[in-house]
Write a protein that holds these residues in place. Sequence first.
Motif, short mmCIF file in Angstrom:
data_model
loop_
_atom_site.label_atom_id
_atom_site.label_comp_id
_atom_site.label_asym_id
_atom_site.label_seq_id
_atom_site.Cartn_x
_atom_site.Cartn_y
_atom_site.Cartn_z
N SER A 174 34.67 52.97 71.43
CA SER A 174 34.84 51.63 70.88
C SER A 174 36.24 51.50 70.29
CB SER A 174 33.78 51.33 69.82
OG SER A 174 33.87 52.24 68.76
N ILE A 175 36.78 50.29 70.41
CA ILE A 175 38.12 50.01 69.91
C ILE A 175 38.02 48.77 69.02
CG2 ILE A 175 40.49 49.42 70.57
CD1 ILE A 175 39.64 50.50 73.44
N ARG A 176 38.39 48.91 67.76
CA ARG A 176 38.34 47.77 66.84
C ARG A 176 39.74 47.23 66.62
NH1 ARG A 176 34.75 45.57 63.44
NH2 ARG A 176 33.24 47.25 63.67
N GLU A 177 39.89 45.93 66.87
CA GLU A 177 41.16 45.24 66.60
C GLU A 177 40.82 44.02 65.75
OE1 GLU A 177 43.05 44.34 70.33
OE2 GLU A 177 42.92 46.41 71.00
N PRO B 145 39.49 48.01 78.90
CA PRO B 145 38.65 47.63 77.76
C PRO B 145 38.14 46.20 77.87
CG PRO B 145 40.67 48.70 77.03
CD PRO B 145 40.82 48.44 78.49
#
Length: 140
Positions: free
Chosen positions: A66-69, A34
């Motif tokens: 998509s990766i939301r942090e 990522p």
Amino acid sequence: MTRQVPLYQAKAEFFRMLGHPVRIRVLELLQSGPVSVRDLLSEIEIEPSNLSQQLAVLRRSGIVVSIREGSTVSYALAGGDVAELLRAARRILTELLSGQTELLAELRQADLDPALSAGPHPSALVTTPSPRSAPAGRGH
């Protein structure tokens, strides 16, 4: 009644979707894991709106996720097959360019030695009959 798209057409649409330099670059950058949008922007050096459009195309196709942090959004490849496809493309391009390099070297050599590019001298075109072309029954 819905009509199923032929496989060759689906493949063509898939390759058309990949057919943008920014999308290919994004996929290359995601091969190692990522990557945040901020890092993608610094690597690709395009306008944020353009990157956003290209990421949306890749996300809609299902190739990336998509990766939301918190406030950070990162993207990752949805599967390993895309990375393998990029490696295969690299191998194919390497072979194609290698062949072109060899041809270019031959052309350059021909430029240095005009006799190589002129072809055989007319006197070298004299042919002699091969033993097989002799009439049957003679010489045996």
